[in-house]
Scaffold this active site. Structure first.
Site, PDB file in Angstrom:
ATOM      1  N   LYS A   1       1.017  -1.105  -0.083  1.00  0.00           N
ATOM      2  CA  LYS A   1      -0.010  -0.028   0.070  1.00  0.00           C
ATOM      3  C   LYS A   1       0.911   1.141   0.040  1.00  0.00           C
ATOM      4  O   LYS A   1       1.855   1.188   0.714  1.00  0.00           O
ATOM      5  CB  LYS A   1      -0.890  -0.001   1.262  1.00  0.00           C
ATOM      6  CG  LYS A   1      -2.049   0.999   1.273  1.00  0.00           C
ATOM      7  CD  LYS A   1      -2.730   0.847   2.599  1.00  0.00           C
ATOM      8  CE  LYS A   1      -4.021   2.100   2.737  1.00  0.00           C
ATOM      9  NZ  LYS A   1      -4.722   1.699   3.849  1.00  0.00           N
TER      10      LYS A   1
ATOM     11  N   SER B   1      -9.740   1.443   3.249  1.00  0.00           N
ATOM     12  CA  SER B   1      -9.020   2.386   2.276  1.00  0.00           C
ATOM     13  C   SER B   1      -7.850   1.482   1.550  1.00  0.00           C
ATOM     14  O   SER B   1      -7.266   2.166   0.638  1.00  0.00           O
ATOM     15  CB  SER B   1      -7.898   3.521   3.125  1.00  0.00           C
ATOM     16  OG  SER B   1      -7.183   3.148   4.047  1.00  0.00           O
TER      17      SER B   1
ATOM     18  N   SER C   1      -9.393  -0.796   7.628  1.00  0.00           N
ATOM     19  CA  SER C   1      -9.141  -0.531   6.203  1.00  0.00           C
ATOM     20  C   SER C   1      -8.384  -1.642   5.324  1.00  0.00           C
ATOM     21  O   SER C   1      -8.168  -1.806   4.190  1.00  0.00           O
ATOM     22  CB  SER C   1      -8.080   0.484   6.188  1.00  0.00           C
ATOM     23  OG  SER C   1      -8.654   1.965   6.379  1.00  0.00           O
TER      24      SER C   1
END
Length: 522
Positions: free
Chosen positions: A78, A168, A192
């Site tokens: 990420k 996210s 997330s």
């Protein structure tokens, strides 16, 4: 069999036996990234670096000196984890052009094991969101939008009416679900990692707070942020967790990892487990299909001789509001470092230092981030501090004590939904604002962050729309291995189908990718 759909254990065995080379495997993954570029899963693809790392892994394997089970295995990260000499953006204009001089501890541990970094994945800006729709590089598409199951149920409109990944960490979830990466790192502050894992049909783990180092993870909420792990099986997740866990002198919040094995036990007796069903998780908006899966898995546990009991976590109803207050307060504090002076975006405004600060932050942050900063600063005003921040901290303690009481009564794990329903279409998701959607999507996941507990989401079935439905297991502090053993038992009995892409075998080789390392920009 499609080599890209193999487990980490299976592909590691193939590499060691010489059935496949790390460079061949890396090229297949890079070609897969190219074929699935429309998903917008990656912000930066590190093709040149990945091929060099694969060649080094190949040399080690050929000489009989592999570094470990991940040597030569491709993975993704990420884009809110620092990666040395590789662009790190947090999907924000604010960090445009920022290249860190160091790698996050968890990233470095994987590289030290010989894992091959394919690239940095897309997210909501600074990880503030639950859909991966609010980043500077555009929304992430759920790979299940391209699955035969969704296309068949959705009819001719399914192709244009694509569904979100959740957030996210949506780019990481899309990377693993689309078979371009064997595992990925996400971050988990209020769900997330688990939320997109659930909507993309993955096993996604939020470890006990402090078990994994946060050093190099660009902070959102320091007291809740945890590096998360996304894989296609609980056993793979246990492998990654075993490598990443441990105390880090660069992160004072880390704790010594429990002694003993990290691999899942082969002789795990599920009858020794007590499962709790929290009555407060029957939340408004819970879909009938998710409720049906919750009941189905509860019955499976009971039929296997597991003691299942209903439990109460009475302060759950206050958790999402408490989380919002604390999240905004810490966001306001953490975002103060982005002022245009030292790194990232800097406005050309030069009339005064204060004007430059204001212009930089207005230009660099999106509306979602600016609103959270404003709300956090309001909660932290002298006249509001006791009423909001202190009160939220007190409620947080009560929420944590609820879990402690339940686990002290003999319950080993809690079984809950992960999300209210399967993935929403992008059109439906953006019809409501980020704040509303985040409150809806985080309702089942953020209590574990508030209490610092380990949690994992496991896919159970496809919905009537042909999309994944998942359930969550929440465990006791530092009982991550036991939690994953239960998840492994569960997934073995779910019969969750492997994703089958519409008009695509999922492995064809394409032309080499153009090098995009360090060149992404909003």
């Amino acid at each position: 069999m499609n080599v890209l759909s193999l487990s980490i254990r299976e592909v590691s065995h193939a590499l060691r036996e010489g059935q496949l080379s790390p460079t061949e495997l890396c090229r297949k993954c890079l070609n897969r990234i190219k074929r699935t570029r429309h998903l917008n899963a990656y912000i930066t693809v590190t093709e040149e670096t990945a091929m060099r790392q694969a060649q080094e892994a190949e040399a080690r394997l050929q000489s009989g000196t592999p570094r470990g089970p991940l040597d030569g295995i491709p993975f993704a990260v990420k884009d809110n984890f620092c990666t040395k000499d590789i662009l790190t953006t947090c999907a924000s204009k604010m960090l445009q052009g920022y290249v860190p001089p160091f790698s996050a501890t968890v990233v470095q541990k994987l590289l030290d094991q010989g894992a091959v970094l394919l690239g940095k994945t897309n997210l909501d800006e600074f990880a503030m969101g639950a859909g991966s729709t609010d980043g500077a590089f555009g929304p992430v598409h759920n790979p299940w939008s391209d699955a035969e199951s969704y296309r068949q149920h959705g009819g001719p409109e399914a192709e244009s009416d694509w569904v979100i990944t959740g957030g996210s960490s949506g780019g990481s979830a899309a990377a693993v679900a689309s078979l371009s990466s064997y595992f990925a790192l996400g971050s988990d502050t209020g769900g997330s990692t688990r939320n997109p894992g659930a909507l993309c049909g993955l096993v996604a783990v939020k470890p006990t707070y402090g078990l994994l180092s946060r050093h190099g993870l660009i902070p959102l909420v320091n007291s809740m942020d945890v590096p998360g792990i996304m894989t296609r099986s609980a056993r793979d997740a246990a492998t990654i967790l075993g490598i990443l866990k441990g105390q880090d002198m660069l992160d004072a919040t880390t704790i010594p990892s429990p002694p003993g094995q990290t691999d899942l036990p082969e002789d795990f007796d599920i009858r020794q487990i007590t499962v709790g069903i929290p009555q407060e998780y029957h939340a408004p908006g819970l879909s009938r299909e998710t409720l049906r899966q919750w009941s189905r898995v509860t019955d499976l546990f009971e039929e296997a001789g597991v003691q299942v009991r209903e439990v109460s976590l009475p302060h759950t109803q206050f958790s999402i509001v408490c989380y919002h207050v604390l999240c905004c307060c810490e966001v306001a504090s953490n975002m103060a470092r982005f002022d245009g002076l030292e790194y990232g975006h800097r406005s050309p405004e030069s009339s005064s230092t204060e004007a430059m600060y204001a212009a930089t932050r207005h230009e660099g942050f999106n509306d979602v981030v600016r609103r959270r900063i404003l709300a956090g600063n309001y909660f932290l005003l002298k006249q509001n501090y006791e009423r909001y921040f202190v009160k939220a901290q007190q409620v947080r303690r009560l929420i944590a004590e609820d879990f402690t009481k339940v686990f002290s009564s003999g319950v080993d794990v809690l079984l809950t939904p992960t999300t209210l329903s399967d993935a929403a279409t992008y059109r439906d998701f953006i019809s409501e604002d980020n704040r509303t959607r985040s409150a809806q999507e985080d309702v089942f996941t953020q209590p574990a962050n508030m209490a610092g507990l380990p949690a994992v989401t496991v896919p159970t079935a496809l919905s009537s729309r042909g999309l994944p439905i998942s359930l969550q297991l929440i465990g006791q502090p530092l009982q991550d291995r036991k939690l994953l053993a239960v998840a492994h038992w569960m997934e073995q009995r779910m019969g969750f189908p492997q994703i089958r892409f519409h008009g695509d075998c999922g492995e064809e080789d394409g032309a080499p990718l153009a090098e995009t390392e360090g060149t992404a920009g909003p």
